[in-house]
Enzyme design. Structure first.
Site, short mmCIF file in Angstrom:
data_model
loop_
_atom_site.label_atom_id
_atom_site.label_comp_id
_atom_site.label_asym_id
_atom_site.label_seq_id
_atom_site.Cartn_x
_atom_site.Cartn_y
_atom_site.Cartn_z
N THR A 114 1.04 -1.23 0.00
CA THR A 114 0.02 -0.01 0.04
C THR A 114 0.77 1.22 -0.16
O THR A 114 0.99 2.00 0.96
CB THR A 114 -0.94 0.05 1.40
OG1 THR A 114 -0.26 -0.21 2.34
CG2 THR A 114 -1.94 -1.13 1.17
N THR B 193 -1.14 -2.44 5.77
CA THR B 193 -1.43 -1.51 6.39
C THR B 193 -2.35 -0.34 5.54
O THR B 193 -1.86 -0.06 4.30
CB THR B 193 0.05 -0.77 6.62
OG1 THR B 193 0.64 -1.56 7.40
CG2 THR B 193 -0.45 0.55 7.40
N LEU C 261 6.18 -6.53 11.65
CA LEU C 261 7.34 -6.82 11.14
C LEU C 261 8.50 -5.63 11.34
O LEU C 261 8.20 -4.68 10.81
CB LEU C 261 7.65 -7.58 9.74
CG LEU C 261 6.56 -8.70 9.54
CD1 LEU C 261 6.90 -9.46 8.16
CD2 LEU C 261 6.43 -9.82 10.62
N LYS D 24 -1.81 -0.48 13.89
CA LYS D 24 -0.58 -0.51 13.03
C LYS D 24 -0.19 1.09 12.82
O LYS D 24 1.12 1.25 13.26
CB LYS D 24 -0.79 -1.16 11.74
CG LYS D 24 0.49 -1.15 10.81
CD LYS D 24 1.62 -1.88 11.52
CE LYS D 24 3.17 -1.52 10.67
NZ LYS D 24 3.05 -2.34 9.34
N ASN E 29 3.10 2.81 14.41
CA ASN E 29 4.22 3.26 13.63
C ASN E 29 4.19 4.98 14.07
O ASN E 29 5.42 5.71 13.98
CB ASN E 29 3.97 3.30 12.20
CG ASN E 29 4.49 1.84 11.62
OD1 ASN E 29 4.93 1.23 12.44
ND2 ASN E 29 4.12 1.52 10.53
N LEU F 173 15.88 5.73 21.13
CA LEU F 173 16.54 7.15 21.52
C LEU F 173 17.70 7.35 21.07
O LEU F 173 18.56 8.16 21.62
CB LEU F 173 16.46 7.14 23.08
CG LEU F 173 14.99 7.41 23.73
CD1 LEU F 173 15.02 7.45 25.03
CD2 LEU F 173 14.27 8.53 23.06
N ALA G 11 19.91 9.37 18.57
CA ALA G 11 19.79 10.58 17.65
C ALA G 11 20.61 10.20 16.30
O ALA G 11 21.60 9.68 16.69
CB ALA G 11 20.35 11.71 18.33
N CYS H 208 7.80 1.82 5.17
CA CYS H 208 6.55 1.71 6.05
C CYS H 208 6.53 3.11 6.84
O CYS H 208 5.44 3.86 6.62
CB CYS H 208 6.66 0.68 6.82
SG CYS H 208 6.57 -0.82 6.11
N LYS I 111 5.61 6.76 4.91
CA LYS I 111 4.40 6.75 4.02
C LYS I 111 3.11 6.27 5.08
O LYS I 111 2.00 6.94 4.84
CB LYS I 111 4.63 5.84 2.90
CG LYS I 111 4.54 4.35 3.16
CD LYS I 111 3.43 3.39 3.21
CE LYS I 111 3.59 2.22 3.28
NZ LYS I 111 2.11 1.03 3.47
#
Length: 446
Positions: free
Chosen positions: A93, A129, A161, A215, A219, A261, A263, A271, A274
């Site tokens: 997607t 997704t 995943l 999901k 993300n 964490l 940087a 994934c 988008k």
């Protein structure tokens, strides 16, 4: 009678899921509309690099000596419809061109192609997704087009995943989310995932919209955490603080945690970027756009890191890239993958090249894909060759191979011992001891 499973779409997600289902003991039929991909999989070869996946595949693909023969592949939806009791839809997607929104055309095409061949009771399971609200619409579309009618049910079972850990995440998931509307659908999914459930993986039952939101919200939270520490890196640079020490200190707080964490130059891949953009677009359609305005800043911080690395590299070579050689260690968006989609490392390399720098890239697994995206960049067969004659070295993907490099050996072949650590993963003391000018994002200059 044992369930038979089909997996529609055999890209990164589908190939991994098909092999894992065979490993769990099911007879599996993988389907893809690209014949060349199917031929590759039939030979026990995978179209991408993922640790452990090819070995898992070869253990089960029919026709390979010593395999269980539980896994086969086809291009025929008719064959898939006749074979399967449970059909997993694992197609891509992507982001729509010129928009934030998600392109649902591949998912819709898969449903439309499968539905006419569902002549008996079956469960179709979406893993792709998708924007919230898609499952309810697809369930109606499925029941209307399938000869089995309402007996062609839909469940939504999002994937979680991590590239580099996909096999482990499929066989030993940290949670299994089941968006269902019937007890039968729930029972079938429990049967599919009986082994990981018995091993302790939580099985969480919910409605379609919540399953879809799990999901995208996961993300979005992850992207926010990464961009937060990168924003702190910007503040640390302005205040002469050390973002690594800051991250260590706040990571001890159990409410925050230490993971993600570090940087650096930000997140990429096929994934996270988008997905958060599609989430914002869908929230706008639902009239809840203000709820996710913070994700615009998350996205902005992330993209800003790439430009900042280019600025640091330009400063490191005296203010202009013209006539300067720049070595880039890393092309993939993360280690243990050959995926260069929206890769920060490759984006930085490309920007420097466009500004006149002579860029040479080396990556342990992503060279072929990188050359396909940026054929005008220079590519080397090793880290040592990549840095030869370089005026600055950029460490942009945190492969173990790069952490284990000997800076003294590299120092013998570069034009100038200057390194920019875009992932805060190298040992500053080791590099400085070898005579390198070491600089990292969000850290003091010395």
């Amino acid at each position: 009678m044992a369930l038979k499973i089909t997996v529609i779409g055999t890209g990164y997600l589908g190939a991994t899921h098909a092999a894992a289902m065979a490993e769990l003991g099911f007879e599996v039929l993988g389907l893809d509309v690209q014949p060349e991909k199917i031929e590759m999989l039939r030979r026990g070869e995978v179209p991408m690099y993922e640790p452990g996946l090819e070995e898992l595949l070869r253990r089960h693909v029919a026709g390979i000596e010593g395999s269980t023969g539980r896994l086969r592949f086809t291009t025929s939806y008719e064959e898939a419809g006749a074979f399967g009791d449970v059909h997993f839809v694992c197609v891509n997607t992507p982001q729509k061109h010129g928009e934030y929104a998600c392109d649902m055309s591949y998912v819709e095409a898969a449903f439309d192609a499968l539905a006419p061949h569902l002549t008996r009771p079956a469960l179709v399971v979406g893993k792709s997704t998708v924007p919230v609200g898609s499952a309810a619409r697809l369930a109606q579309r499925l029941a209307a087009a399938a000869p089995a009618g309402a007996d062609a049910e839909l469940a939504w079972n999002p994937e979680f995943l991590r590239e580099g850990f996909a096999v482990q995440d499929t066989l030993h998931p940290d949670r299994i989310v089941a968006g269902v509307t019937s007890e039968r659908a729930e029972a079938l999914l429990r049967e599919v995932y009986a082994t990981p459930i018995a091993a302790g993986s939580p099985f969480i039952v919910m409605d379609y919209p919540t399953a879809e939101l799990v999901k995208t919200s996961a993300n979005s939270f992850l992207a926010t955490k990464i961009s937060f520490i990168n924003a702190m890196a910007e503040v640390c640079e302005a205040a002469d603080g050390d973002v690594v020490k800051l991250a260590e200190a706040i990571g001890h707080d159990e409410r925050i945690g230490r993971k993600f964490l570090r940087a650096g130059i930000g997140f990429g891949g096929g994934c996270l970027p988008k997905d958060i953009r599609a989430f914002m677009a869908r929230a706008g359609e639902l009239g809840a756009d203000q709820a996710l305005t913070f994700l615009r800043e998350v996205d902005s911080i992330n993209m800003r890191r790439r430009g900042h690395m280019v600025e640091l590299a330009r400063d490191a070579v005296g203010g202009s890239f013209l006539g300067k050689r720049v070595a880039v260690l890393g092309a993939t968006f993360k280690p243990d993958s050959d995926d260069v989609r929206d890769s920060p490392a490759l984006n930085v390399a490309g920007q420097i090249h466009l500004q006149g720098g002579q860029v040479t890239v080396y990556d342990p697994k992503g060279m072929t894909n990188a050359e396909r995206v940026f054929p005008t960049l220079g590519y080397a067969e090793s880290a040592l060759e990549a840095v030869r004659g370089a005026h600055v070295v950029l460490h942009l993907t945190e492969w173990r191979e790069f952490r284990e490099l000997d800076p003294a050996v590299l120092g013998e072949v570069v034009a100038e011992r200057s390194v920019l650590d875009g992932r805060n993963a190298l040992d500053p003391e080791l590099w400085r001891k070898a005579g390198w000018l070491y600089r990292a994002l969000g850290r003091p200059r010395s």
